[in-house]
Design an enzyme around this catalytic site. Structure first.
Site, PDB file in Angstrom:
ATOM      1  CG  ASN A 152      24.678  71.494 -37.469  1.00  0.00           C
ATOM      2  OD1 ASN A 152      23.473  71.455 -37.225  1.00  0.00           O
ATOM      3  ND2 ASN A 152      25.507  70.565 -37.052  1.00  0.00           N
ATOM      4  CD  GLU A 248      18.811  63.032 -31.297  1.00  0.00           C
ATOM      5  OE1 GLU A 248      20.016  62.733 -31.262  1.00  0.00           O
ATOM      6  OE2 GLU A 248      17.907  62.195 -31.138  1.00  0.00           O
ATOM      7  CB  CYS A 282      26.405  67.023 -33.647  1.00  0.00           C
ATOM      8  SG  CYS A 282      25.460  65.957 -34.716  1.00  0.00           S
TER       9      CYS A 282
HETATM   10  N1  LIG Z   1      23.048  65.498 -31.637  1.00  0.00           N
HETATM   11  C1  LIG Z   1      22.720  65.998 -32.804  1.00  0.00           C
HETATM   12  O1  LIG Z   1      22.071  65.345 -33.623  1.00  0.00           O
HETATM   13  C2  LIG Z   1      23.134  67.398 -33.173  1.00  0.00           C
HETATM   14  C3  LIG Z   1      22.984  67.806 -34.501  1.00  0.00           C
HETATM   15  C4  LIG Z   1      23.350  69.096 -34.859  1.00  0.00           C
HETATM   16  C5  LIG Z   1      23.853  69.968 -33.916  1.00  0.00           C
HETATM   17  N2  LIG Z   1      23.982  69.553 -32.640  1.00  0.00           N
HETATM   18  C6  LIG Z   1      24.562  70.464 -31.646  1.00  0.00           C
HETATM   19  O2  LIG Z   1      24.055  71.776 -31.822  1.00  0.00           O
HETATM   20  C7  LIG Z   1      25.022  72.729 -31.432  1.00  0.00           C
HETATM   21  C8  LIG Z   1      25.221  73.754 -32.523  1.00  0.00           C
HETATM   22  O3  LIG Z   1      24.019  74.266 -32.965  1.00  0.00           O
HETATM   23  P1  LIG Z   1      23.460  75.683 -32.472  1.00  0.00           P
HETATM   24  O4  LIG Z   1      24.602  76.619 -32.240  1.00  0.00           O
HETATM   25  O5  LIG Z   1      22.392  76.098 -33.429  1.00  0.00           O
HETATM   26  O6  LIG Z   1      22.861  75.271 -31.070  1.00  0.00           O
HETATM   27  P2  LIG Z   1      22.021  76.163 -30.026  1.00  0.00           P
HETATM   28  O7  LIG Z   1      21.768  75.312 -28.841  1.00  0.00           O
HETATM   29  O8  LIG Z   1      22.659  77.471 -29.809  1.00  0.00           O
HETATM   30  O9  LIG Z   1      20.650  76.464 -30.794  1.00  0.00           O
HETATM   31  C9  LIG Z   1      19.793  75.435 -31.220  1.00  0.00           C
HETATM   32  C10 LIG Z   1      18.386  75.985 -31.341  1.00  0.00           C
HETATM   33  O10 LIG Z   1      17.929  76.339 -30.040  1.00  0.00           O
HETATM   34  C11 LIG Z   1      17.406  77.654 -30.065  1.00  0.00           C
HETATM   35  N3  LIG Z   1      17.543  78.258 -28.741  1.00  0.00           N
HETATM   36  C12 LIG Z   1      18.588  78.976 -28.250  1.00  0.00           C
HETATM   37  N4  LIG Z   1      18.290  79.411 -26.991  1.00  0.00           N
HETATM   38  C13 LIG Z   1      17.054  78.937 -26.690  1.00  0.00           C
HETATM   39  C14 LIG Z   1      16.207  79.057 -25.565  1.00  0.00           C
HETATM   40  N5  LIG Z   1      16.583  79.730 -24.480  1.00  0.00           N
HETATM   41  N6  LIG Z   1      15.013  78.465 -25.617  1.00  0.00           N
HETATM   42  C15 LIG Z   1      14.627  77.745 -26.712  1.00  0.00           C
HETATM   43  N7  LIG Z   1      15.374  77.623 -27.817  1.00  0.00           N
HETATM   44  C16 LIG Z   1      16.581  78.205 -27.805  1.00  0.00           C
HETATM   45  C17 LIG Z   1      18.230  78.342 -31.149  1.00  0.00           C
HETATM   46  O11 LIG Z   1      17.603  79.528 -31.588  1.00  0.00           O
HETATM   47  C18 LIG Z   1      18.282  77.245 -32.189  1.00  0.00           C
HETATM   48  O12 LIG Z   1      17.081  77.226 -32.932  1.00  0.00           O
HETATM   49  C19 LIG Z   1      26.279  71.919 -31.161  1.00  0.00           C
HETATM   50  O13 LIG Z   1      26.402  71.714 -29.779  1.00  0.00           O
HETATM   51  C20 LIG Z   1      26.016  70.614 -31.879  1.00  0.00           C
HETATM   52  O14 LIG Z   1      26.723  69.502 -31.408  1.00  0.00           O
HETATM   53  C21 LIG Z   1      23.635  68.296 -32.242  1.00  0.00           C
HETATM   54  O1  LIG Z   2      25.249  67.749 -36.862  1.00  0.00           O
HETATM   55  C1  LIG Z   2      24.874  66.640 -36.606  1.00  0.00           C
HETATM   56  C2  LIG Z   2      24.088  65.851 -37.580  1.00  0.00           C
HETATM   57  O2  LIG Z   2      23.164  65.047 -36.917  1.00  0.00           O
HETATM   58  C3  LIG Z   2      24.976  65.029 -38.408  1.00  0.00           C
HETATM   59  S1  LIG Z   2      24.206  64.415 -39.758  1.00  0.00           S
HETATM   60  O3  LIG Z   2      24.188  65.329 -40.809  1.00  0.00           O
HETATM   61  O4  LIG Z   2      22.840  64.085 -39.456  1.00  0.00           O
HETATM   62  O5  LIG Z   2      24.948  63.266 -40.225  1.00  0.00           O
END
Ligand SMILES: NC(=O)c1ccc[n+]([C@@H]2O[C@H](COP(=O)([O-])OP(=O)(O)OC[C@H]3O[C@@H](n4cnc5c(N)ncnc54)[C@H](O)[C@@H]3O)[C@@H](O)[C@H]2O)c1
Ligand SMILES: O=C[C@H](O)CS(=O)(=O)O
Length: 475
Positions: A152, A248, A282
């Protein structure tokens, strides 16, 4: 012909056997291809990082200069990078441009922090029998950092991993999300242009189940920094054992609209912060708890503000809400809303989908066990829940397994501080929504939203070891 992107391993642009198509998330057509990392490529990236870490101990000032240069290059290349994000992530162009500015800020702050890494004096001489000793701590890098990032924020969430890791003196192997790998590869080009020694930054592309898994199991990586879903975060924790870990993860962000809120401010803010990047942030507003006394007025103003959002083509600089990352995700959101409505929720707006574009949606009369409320929707969908008593409201807010960020709108400071102490989150905003972040602040969640903080100063603390040094002086 699709534009072709290579992997960046040991300072070399590397071509492998297989490629992966990168899809334009609005047109749904491939527009580029990228080479996929095989087992040997991942292995080479990690060993290059290990060798480079041992060979190039850059001074803090040199790290500052390099990161500052990358920050400047990001601004120089802003338009190209923003358009890349718009294509590979489907993020509206104006939000993609903001992401580049924020990414440059993240690099700049990390550059500054590189000059401020220090330990502290320890008064061991105060302990009986240790009068002839002196002690202090130094901060040393951990070694090789494994960074895994989500789709994202293809630049800024990569920046939050890579810039502090380099600032702290580490080497990095990055695996960006396979849906959005191009921005990370373009960032590697900027690192090369800035003069980073070969091997200190490597980019390997591939699926989580192959490249990600291999990284997780490699004993040469000392610290993992992961942003993504709670499901994969948990797997990482279970697999990496005693390794250092920054996680995160997800959220279903709560915002409270108190009876003493500025309703107009709350409505306009939430309309923006619930739907930016189609709710795939997120900290997107998801659960809005509205006091009964202001419910009708808030609802009216919120719907009005949402109707003013421009939905559709992310390349249009006026667009506020573009497509979701893929049609499957948009269908999932549609199903969750339908399931809520079938079980008694009322649809106030939206609920319809055109391919990957899901219209901004608001539901009310929802129950706590509906997925639109109790799980992370990660889509342009807001649920309105009303309350009478603040304590009961906060209890409901805290029923969520997540706790990343939240907020309250109120003009009453007592109410604001009471909520700030009681709501279980890593960051709490007063008269703003959950979706407030500037890149220098400590950022990270509690409960299933993860552990460890980002924000360059805080990541550097995680990405260094504090080593105690004691001198035994002559009497
Ligand atoms: N807390 C934060 O700062 C934050 C920020 C952005 C997104 N997010 C969270 O991320 C999620 C959305 O992003 P997404 O769909 O890319 O998440 P995801 O967990 O599907 O993927 C994240 C990363 O992990 C990798 N991955 C997937 N399976 C794996 C495995 N088995 N081993 C190692 N790596 C693996 C993916 O290829 C990708 O690079 C949402 O839940 C969102 O809330 C959190
Ligand atoms: O998707 C989650 C990100 O951490 C939000 S932000 O862009 O860093 O504000």
């Amino acid at each position: 012909m699709l534009e072709e992107f290579k992997l960046f391993i040991n300072g070399q642009w590397t071509q492998t056997g297989e490629t992966l198509d990168v899809i334009d998330k609005y047109t749904q057509k491939p527009f580029a291809k990228v080479y996929k990392a095989g087992e040997k490529d991942v292995d080479r990236a990690i060993s290059s990082a290990e060798t480079a870490y041992k060979k190039h101990q850059l001074t803090p000032y040199k790290r500052y200069q390099l990161l500052k240069k990358v920050s400047e290059l990001l601004i120089q290349n802003k338009e190209d990078l923003a358009q890349t994000i718009t294509k590979e992530a489907g993020k509206p162009l104006k939000q993609a441009r903001t992401e580049i500015e924020r990414g440059a800020q993240t690099f700049e702050v990390a550059a500054e922090e590189a000059k401020r890494i220090s330990g502290e004096g320890i008064p061991v001489e105060a302990a009986p029998g240790s009068e002839n000793r002196m002690a202090f701590t130094i901060k040393v890098p951990v070694g090789v950092v494994g960074a895994i990032s989500p789709f994202n924020f293809p630049l800024n969430l990569v920046a939050h991993k890579v810039a502090p890791a380099i600032a702290a003196g580490n080497a990095v192997v990055l695996k960006p999300a396979s849906a959005t790998p191009l921005t990370a590869i373009k960032l590697a080009k900027l690192f090369q242009e800035a003069g980073l020694p070969d091997g200190l930054f490597n980019v390997v592309v591939g699926s989580g189940s192959t490249v990600g898994n291999q990284m997780m199991e490699d004993s040469r990586i000392q610290l993992y920094t992961f942003t993504g879903s709670a499901k994969i975060g948990l797997k990482l924790k279970q697999t990496t054992g005693l390794k250092k870990l920054i996680l995160e993860l997800g959220n279903n962000s709560p915002v409270i609209v108190d009876k003493e809120a500025d309703v107009e401010q709350a409505a306009n803010n939430i309309a923006q912060k619930g739907f930016a990047f189609a709710g795939q942030v997120c900290i997107s507003v998801q659960r809005v708890y509205v006091h009964e006394a202001v419910k009708d007025e808030f609802q009216k103003q919120l719907l009005q503000a949402i109707k003013e959002l421009k939905v559709g083509d992310p390349n249009d600089p006026e667009t506020d809400v573009g497509p979701m990352i893929d049609e499957q995700e948009a269908r999932r959101a549609e199903d969750w809303v339908k399931e809520a409505v079938d079980n008694g929720a009322e649809l106030l707006l939206g609920g319809n989908r055109q391919g990957p574009v899901f219209q901004p949606t608001v539901v009310t009369n929802v129950k706590n066990d509906m997925r639109v409320v109790c799980e992370e929707i990660f889509a342009p969908v807001i649920s309105l829940l009303d309350y009478q008593d603040l304590d009961e409201c906060i209890d409901q807010v805290n029923q969520s397994p997540y706790g990343l960020q939240g907020g309250i709108f109120t003009k009453n400071l007592d109410t604001a501080f009471y909520a700030a102490r009681k709501v279980q989150v890593g960051g709490f905003m007063i008269n703003d929504s959950s979706q407030y972040r500037v890149d220098l602040m400590p950022y990270g969640g509690v409960k299933d939203s993860g552990s460890g903080k980002e924000g360059p100063k805080y990541s550097i603390a995680e990405m260094t070891e504090e080593r105690l040094v004691v001198l035994n002086l002559k009497d």
